[in-house]
Design an enzyme around this catalytic site. Structure first.
Site, PDB file in Angstrom:
ATOM      1  N   GLU A   1       1.037  -1.263  -0.125  1.00  0.00           N
ATOM      2  CA  GLU A   1      -0.159  -0.085   0.026  1.00  0.00           C
ATOM      3  C   GLU A   1       0.868   1.147   0.008  1.00  0.00           C
ATOM      4  OE1 GLU A   1      -2.044  -0.660   3.640  1.00  0.00           O
ATOM      5  OE2 GLU A   1      -2.753  -2.522   3.337  1.00  0.00           O
TER       6      GLU A   1
ATOM      7  N   ASP B   1       2.004  10.398   4.167  1.00  0.00           N
ATOM      8  CA  ASP B   1       2.924  11.218   5.005  1.00  0.00           C
ATOM      9  C   ASP B   1       1.994  12.191   5.524  1.00  0.00           C
ATOM     10  OD1 ASP B   1       5.264  12.380   6.200  1.00  0.00           O
ATOM     11  OD2 ASP B   1       5.896  13.553   4.392  1.00  0.00           O
TER      12      ASP B   1
ATOM     13  N   CYS C   1       6.308  51.519   7.373  1.00  0.00           N
ATOM     14  CA  CYS C   1       7.345  50.634   6.762  1.00  0.00           C
ATOM     15  C   CYS C   1       7.010  50.333   5.413  1.00  0.00           C
ATOM     16  CB  CYS C   1       7.236  49.389   7.670  1.00  0.00           C
ATOM     17  SG  CYS C   1       8.396  47.967   6.894  1.00  0.00           S
TER      18      CYS C   1
ATOM     19  N   LYS D   1       2.504   4.638   1.579  1.00  0.00           N
ATOM     20  CA  LYS D   1       2.825   4.902   2.891  1.00  0.00           C
ATOM     21  C   LYS D   1       2.573   6.676   2.912  1.00  0.00           C
ATOM     22  CE  LYS D   1       6.372   5.218   6.506  1.00  0.00           C
ATOM     23  NZ  LYS D   1       6.278   6.622   6.752  1.00  0.00           N
TER      24      LYS D   1
ATOM     25  N   CYS E   1      12.858  49.567   7.098  1.00  0.00           N
ATOM     26  CA  CYS E   1      12.339  51.024   7.817  1.00  0.00           C
ATOM     27  C   CYS E   1      13.474  51.344   9.036  1.00  0.00           C
ATOM     28  CB  CYS E   1      10.907  51.180   8.084  1.00  0.00           C
ATOM     29  SG  CYS E   1      10.590  50.035   9.420  1.00  0.00           S
TER      30      CYS E   1
ATOM     31  N   LYS F   1      10.821   3.474   1.998  1.00  0.00           N
ATOM     32  CA  LYS F   1      10.805   4.843   1.918  1.00  0.00           C
ATOM     33  C   LYS F   1      11.561   5.220   0.634  1.00  0.00           C
ATOM     34  CE  LYS F   1      10.500   7.407   5.385  1.00  0.00           C
ATOM     35  NZ  LYS F   1      10.618   8.283   6.823  1.00  0.00           N
TER      36      LYS F   1
ATOM     37  N   CYS G   1      14.177  46.567  11.637  1.00  0.00           N
ATOM     38  CA  CYS G   1      13.919  46.004  10.534  1.00  0.00           C
ATOM     39  C   CYS G   1      14.621  46.637   9.251  1.00  0.00           C
ATOM     40  CB  CYS G   1      12.335  46.681  10.321  1.00  0.00           C
ATOM     41  SG  CYS G   1      11.457  46.587   8.536  1.00  0.00           S
TER      42      CYS G   1
ATOM     43  N   TYR H   1      -6.914   2.395   6.446  1.00  0.00           N
ATOM     44  CA  TYR H   1      -6.371   1.302   5.594  1.00  0.00           C
ATOM     45  C   TYR H   1      -6.067   0.002   6.504  1.00  0.00           C
ATOM     46  CZ  TYR H   1      -2.249   4.118   8.088  1.00  0.00           C
ATOM     47  OH  TYR H   1      -1.829   4.681   9.264  1.00  0.00           O
TER      48      TYR H   1
ATOM     49  N   CYS I   1       7.995  43.393  12.584  1.00  0.00           N
ATOM     50  CA  CYS I   1       8.202  45.067  12.480  1.00  0.00           C
ATOM     51  C   CYS I   1       6.897  45.851  13.059  1.00  0.00           C
ATOM     52  CB  CYS I   1       8.619  45.268  11.047  1.00  0.00           C
ATOM     53  SG  CYS I   1       8.501  47.213  10.896  1.00  0.00           S
TER      54      CYS I   1
END
Length: 664
Positions: A110, A114, A428, A112, A407, A310, A404, A222, A422
């Site tokens: 089957e 993630d 800004c 796998k 700015c 894998k 920042c 499953y 910021c």
């Protein structure tokens, strides 16, 4: 109205849920389904005593307030040992042969997934509990959050539903949803998720089920727990059984007798891996017969009768030239690795997100390092690790700037947040540019010929400082932009004029209100009817809208309580912007009715969202992936692997011209 009619309606809605989410063969339009659901809500408002946990309305309940309870698994949820080569799979088979003293076995292979492993319990067909795998012995009770997953039936169907059933599966975030939500986070100036698995895991831990629902998680099953295994005797029987009771499963699996059978399946899946609408990281190989599984038992935390193979992620090694910092439209600072360009997984990579300062410190990433790069979820380039053996002795650790970079304002880190921000929202320049680009972007006002480079020029020349300035632009001003001649001037001004006619939901999106995404903007537009009405709505009125929670309601009220925001909206209206609720034309007996479409490539005359809306208005459905159940694949320029799969399955392929003809 009787209780029997109510129960019949519940069953009818679950039937259509199954057709839509499990069978991918909807029998009614979205509008007809919504009508059934509204009727259900009316019945339940009149007779709350009829409501049970199995009602389709009970997906999103009250928010959690004290976290998640710990639950002990009756049957431990074991993790799998991993293998990474054909030889290791062969060793696994030889170990089984030796332990059981048999030469011939059948195996079930089957995908796998993630995602996040979970257990779901059904009693008399009703979903009663959902639990994470946790440490295998104990997990978190996430029942409330699992109820928000549209593909999970709260009531099983079929002729052979046992009184008690515990099944094992995986919660995941589809790739398309992950990409869309990450794009939204990027526009909002929020830290990006590294991959769909992290996004799904974080979503399941949220204490607000409505927010979980907005994440559009999916689920597949499953396996069955040992207490429920009497219903089946072999792993190869599990998938047909799960489907028979209405549970979603994956399409790809194989019944194998030899190593070569398993390897052939692995190579097949490896070849189509990138075209799947969800993330996988390999295949799972299980001894098929449950009697043989029980004979072999477990060792430590791994079963002896199963193993994961894998796939290796596609990676490349390149040098980090510089670490720069981007400032998002909400002020969040995101570090980015500027790379020596390298080709990886089909494209040339020159930049990779570093997410945040903590991520850089954890991996000890520095300028000048040679880094291993891979595409997180095969989508977003990320730095996996750096080669310390090749590091220069003059190398120094990287630190987030104290001010920042756009700015010069001292940055702040809010209590409990990883992100650095910021706070200079109004002045800004980088935040202002990002907000303007977002306002003009495809999800918002969709102003053609006004990309980020044009926005930057307009801002730097002082012509556009706020969104309303866009609609006050003159031909004289636009003519001063670099590269703009008569035709490009005309195109931009025409696009700005056309953008004045905008749907209310897009206008709301363009305002950039915190927590308001596409779906929420549609809900607000449908209820308010006008931006003026929305500006006057109280927090209580907003929370009465199905799908709008307290956090969103507060954000909307706070936004319009700011005088600067109110004046900006009024100026937009004065300059001719006309946000209107979209009148959807509902078609009956159209050729698209009940048909499933998949879109691929760049369309010339339609946006992807626009084409999808036209299909749905005519009773069709739009899917992310091509399968045997797909009716049409609409193809634009530079189509991907979906076109090849459609041709191999003999599915009708439509050009834009074909599509336009069918619309009529």
């Amino acid at each position: 109205m009787t209780q029997q009619q109510y129960e019949d309606l519940c069953r009818e809605i679950w039937h259509h849920n199954r057709l839509y989410y499990i069978e991918h063969q909807p029998a009614i339009s979205d509008e007809e389904y919504d009508a059934l659901f509204k009727r259900l809500e009316y019945m339940e408002a009149s007779h709350p005593e009829w409501i049970t946990a199995a009602s389709p309305s009970q997906r999103v309940n009250e928010s959690l307030t004290t976290g998640f309870k710990t639950v002990t698994h009756q049957t431990p949820m074991l993790s799998l040992a991993n293998s990474y080569s054909k030889e290791e799979i062969e060793d696994f088979i030889k170990r089984i042969q030796k332990l059981v003293d048999k030469k011939q076995f059948a195996f079930s292979a089957e995908l796998k997934m993630d995602g996040i492993a979970i257990s779901a319990t059904f009693e008399k067909g009703v979903f009663t509990r959902g639990v994470t795998r946790g440490d295998g012995k104990q997990g978190d009770d996430i029942t409330t959050n699992m109820r928000t997953i549209a593909a999970l039936p709260l009531q099983l169907s079929g002729k052979e539903v046992p009184d008690f059933l515990e099944v094992r599966g995986e919660v995941f975030m589809p790739r398309l949803v992950f990409t869309e939500l990450n794009e939204q986070k990027l526009q909002d100036g929020e830290p990006l998720w590294a991959n769909p698995r992290n996004a799904a895991a974080g979503s399941l831990k949220l204490l607000d089920p409505q927010t979980v629902a907005d994440r559009k998680l999916a689920i597949v099953f499953y396996g069955v727990a040992e207490e429920s295994s009497a219903t089946v005797t072999k792993q190869s029987e599990v998938i047909p059984f799960l489907r028979s009771v209405g549970l979603p499963t994956l399409d790809y699996h194989a019944y194998c007798h030899h190593l070569e059978d398993i390897w052939q399946f692995a190579e097949k899946i490896r070849a189509i891996r990138l075209s799947l609408p969800y993330d996988i990281d390999g295949i799972v190989i299980k001894l098929d017969d449950f009697k043989d599984q029980r004979r072999l038992g477990v060792t430590g935390k791994n079963p002896r009768w199963a193993i994961a193979y894998k796939f290796a992620a596609e990676q490349a090694v390149t040098r980090i030239v510089l670490i720069t910092v981007q400032v998002g439209r909400t002020g969040i600072l995101t570090p980015v690795a500027e790379l020596e360009p390298v080709f990886l997984a089909g494209s040339t990579i020159a930049r990779a997100t570093l997410h945040n300062e903590e991520e850089i410190q954890r991996k000890d990433i520095r300028v000048g390092d040679f880094a291993t790069i891979e595409k997180g979820g095969d989508v977003i380039p990320k730095v996996v690790s750096v080669d310390l053996s090749r590091r220069s002795q003059e190398s120094i650790a990287w630190e987030m700037p104290k001010e920042c970079p756009a700015c010069g304002t001292p940055v702040v880190r809010m209590l409990g947040e990883v992100a650095v921000r910021c706070p200079n929202e109004s002045l800004c320049p980088e935040q202002q540019i990002r907000r303007l680009a977002y306002f003009a972007g495809k999800q918002a006002m969709d102003i053609n010929h006004m990309g980020e480079k044009v926005v930057i020029q307009l801002f730097q020349k002082g012509f556009v400082k706020s969104p309303s300035d866009i609609f006050a632009l003159t031909e004289t001003q636009v003519a001063q932009l670099s590269g703009f001649k008569a035709k490009s001037i005309h195109n931009l001004l025409s696009s700005i004029e056309q953008a004045k006619e905008v749907s209310l939901e897009r206008f709301i999106m363009a305002l950039g209100i915190k927590y308001v995404g596409t779906g929420t903007a549609e809900l607000l537009a449908a209820r308010a009817g006008s931006v003026e009405a929305l500006m006057q709505m109280s927090e209580g009125e907003l929370m009465k809208i199905e799908g709008v929670g307290e956090k969103v309601a507060q954000a909307v009220v706070e936004y319009f309580a700011t005088e600067q925001h109110r004046q900006e909206v009024f100026r937009l209206l004065e300059l001719g912007v006309k946000p209107r609720t979209r009148q959807v034309q509902i078609f009956t007996d159209h050729v698209f009715q009940g048909r499933i479409f998949v879109l691929t490539g760049s369309l010339e005359h339609y946006t992807r969202q626009g084409a999808s809306s036209l299909i749905k208005e005519r009773g069709g459905k739009v899917s992310d992936s091509v399968s045997k159940k797909t009716d049409y694949v609409l193809v634009g320029a530079d189509p991907g692997s979906k076109l090849d799969k459609a041709r191999s399955l003999g599915i009708t392929v439509l050009s834009e011209e074909d599509f336009t003809a069918l619309l009529a």
